[in-house]
Design a protein around this motif. Structure first.
Motif, short mmCIF file in Angstrom:
data_model
loop_
_atom_site.label_atom_id
_atom_site.label_comp_id
_atom_site.label_asym_id
_atom_site.label_seq_id
_atom_site.Cartn_x
_atom_site.Cartn_y
_atom_site.Cartn_z
N UNK A 16 0.85 -1.19 0.00
CA UNK A 16 0.00 0.00 0.00
C UNK A 16 0.89 1.24 0.00
N UNK A 17 0.90 2.00 -1.09
CA UNK A 17 1.73 3.21 -1.11
C UNK A 17 1.11 4.33 -0.28
N UNK A 18 1.92 5.29 0.09
CA UNK A 18 1.40 6.46 0.78
C UNK A 18 0.69 7.37 -0.21
N UNK A 19 -0.37 8.05 0.21
CA UNK A 19 -1.07 8.96 -0.71
C UNK A 19 -0.16 10.12 -1.11
N UNK A 20 -0.30 10.55 -2.35
CA UNK A 20 0.41 11.74 -2.79
C UNK A 20 -0.38 13.00 -2.43
N UNK A 21 -1.69 12.81 -2.21
CA UNK A 21 -2.55 13.93 -1.83
C UNK A 21 -3.78 13.40 -1.13
N UNK A 22 -4.21 14.11 -0.09
CA UNK A 22 -5.44 13.76 0.62
C UNK A 22 -6.27 15.03 0.78
N UNK A 23 -7.57 14.89 0.54
CA UNK A 23 -8.47 16.05 0.70
C UNK A 23 -9.75 15.59 1.37
N UNK A 24 -10.16 16.34 2.39
CA UNK A 24 -11.38 16.01 3.12
C UNK A 24 -12.28 17.23 3.19
N UNK A 25 -13.57 17.02 3.02
CA UNK A 25 -14.59 18.05 3.19
C UNK A 25 -15.75 17.43 3.94
N UNK A 26 -16.47 18.24 4.68
CA UNK A 26 -17.57 17.64 5.42
C UNK A 26 -18.37 18.63 6.22
N UNK A 27 -19.24 18.08 7.05
CA UNK A 27 -20.12 18.85 7.91
C UNK A 27 -19.83 18.44 9.35
N UNK A 28 -19.66 19.44 10.22
CA UNK A 28 -19.42 19.17 11.63
C UNK A 28 -20.72 19.23 12.42
N UNK A 29 -20.83 18.39 13.42
CA UNK A 29 -21.98 18.40 14.32
C UNK A 29 -21.86 19.60 15.27
N UNK B 191 -21.40 19.65 18.26
CA UNK B 191 -20.36 19.38 19.26
C UNK B 191 -18.95 19.53 18.68
N UNK B 192 -18.84 19.76 17.38
CA UNK B 192 -17.54 19.96 16.77
C UNK B 192 -16.90 18.73 16.15
N UNK B 193 -17.54 17.57 16.28
CA UNK B 193 -16.99 16.36 15.66
C UNK B 193 -17.53 16.25 14.23
N UNK B 194 -16.91 15.41 13.44
CA UNK B 194 -17.32 15.23 12.04
C UNK B 194 -18.59 14.40 11.95
N UNK B 195 -19.62 15.02 11.38
CA UNK B 195 -20.92 14.37 11.22
C UNK B 195 -21.04 13.70 9.86
N UNK B 196 -20.39 14.31 8.85
CA UNK B 196 -20.39 13.75 7.50
C UNK B 196 -19.07 14.13 6.84
N UNK B 197 -18.43 13.16 6.19
CA UNK B 197 -17.12 13.41 5.58
C UNK B 197 -17.08 12.77 4.19
N UNK B 198 -16.58 13.53 3.24
CA UNK B 198 -16.25 13.00 1.92
C UNK B 198 -14.77 13.23 1.69
N UNK B 199 -14.04 12.18 1.38
CA UNK B 199 -12.59 12.27 1.25
C UNK B 199 -12.12 11.70 -0.08
N UNK B 200 -11.07 12.29 -0.59
CA UNK B 200 -10.40 11.80 -1.80
C UNK B 200 -8.93 11.59 -1.50
N UNK B 201 -8.43 10.41 -1.80
CA UNK B 201 -7.02 10.08 -1.61
C UNK B 201 -6.44 9.73 -2.97
N UNK B 202 -5.32 10.36 -3.30
CA UNK B 202 -4.66 10.11 -4.58
C UNK B 202 -3.34 9.40 -4.35
N UNK B 203 -3.04 8.44 -5.22
CA UNK B 203 -1.86 7.59 -5.06
C UNK B 203 -1.04 7.60 -6.35
N UNK B 204 0.20 7.11 -6.28
CA UNK B 204 1.00 6.98 -7.51
C UNK B 204 0.28 6.15 -8.56
N UNK B 205 0.69 6.30 -9.81
CA UNK B 205 0.11 5.60 -10.97
C UNK B 205 -1.30 6.08 -11.28
#
Length: 267
Positions: A125-138, A140-154
């Protein structure tokens, strides 16, 4: 082992190594050989006459075979893990003092699945070259909904959504250059996978539970305790730390920090 070495030597000496399908066959052969070796290792070293559980043997062979040959090069991984629950500030799901939030509670399954697919198809499993997260916080400040994109080599990417306020089929899709593999509803407890290829009928693979799905974890824990091991070779500490590292980075991008983390960061 001797047969594998003989076939491999013959292919390397006289095979057309410019033909990608030759390499596909070689990789599948080695993967199946590794599964067979592990099965024998369980029988001889662990002295377990049953060897590798038939469910896992069949599922591993099927996924290796499909990923290596029938869907071509893996390009993308897509998954979701969502369910809707009422907001409750005291619930462990939403309480920051209890490390609440979707990422640590259910997003970890999406991350673990991504790492599993990459390890199964790339050998590591290679390390991501880029990670991006967006979402909605509850509130209380914790993540209620998260959409993430992870990019890898190749050019490989992984996208997932985890949420406490949404509904989804909670499937896992592995997309390749020549087809795709789907683990349908509730991928984390899947007992079947479907192979889709253009112009051909879907192929369904079944791997039912021996009991209820938890037997593998329980048996491995018992084996490690009996052998005096501090970690499982199948799920070593390094793998757990790697998963948590990715989750921490996604939380950082969302601005989610827990009270105990804030205290630890103070001089």
């Amino acid at each position: 082992g001797l047969i594998l070495m003989t076939v491999l030597a013959a292919v390397l000496l006289w095979g057309d190594l410019r033909n990608k399908y030759v390499w596909v066959v070689v990789l599948v052969m080695l993967a199946f050989g590794a599964i067979g070796w592990y099965d024998d290792w369980i029988k001889i070293v662990r002295r377990d006459p049953n060897g590798l559980k038939s469910r896992w043997k069949y599922l591993l062979q099927s996924i290796f075979g499909l990923a290596a040959g029938d869907i071509g090069r893996v390009h993308a991984i897509q998954s979701s893990f969502c369910f809707a629950v009422p907001f409750n500030a005291e619930s462990r799901l939403f309480n920051p003092a209890l490390a609440g939030g979707t990422l640590l509670d259910i997003g970890i399954y999406n991350i673990a699945a991504t790492r599993w697919v990459l390890q199964a198809t790339l050998g590591r499993c290679p390390e991501p070259t880029r990670m991006h997260a967006a979402g909605v916080l509850a509130p209380t400040g914790v993540d209620q909904r998260v959409t993430a994109t992870l990019e890898f080599p190749q050019g490989i990417s992984s996208q997932f959504t985890c949420a406490f306020d949404s509904a989804s089929d909670n499937a896992l899709h592995i997309l390749g250059s020549a087809g795709s593999i789907t683990l349908p509803r509730n991928f984390w407890e899947a007992t079947e996978a479907t192979l889709h290829r253009p112009g051909r009928m879907p192929e369904l693979l079944h791997a039912p539970y021996a009991i209820n799905g938890f037997e593998g974890e329980i048996e491995e824990t018992m084996r490690c305790v009996q052998a005096g091991l501090l970690q499982s070779p199948q799920m070593p500490h390094a793998e757990s730390l790697a998963i948590v590292g990715w989750l921490d980075e996604l939380r950082r991008q969302l601005g989610v920090r827990y009270p105990f983390e804030l205290k630890e960061s103070k001089p």
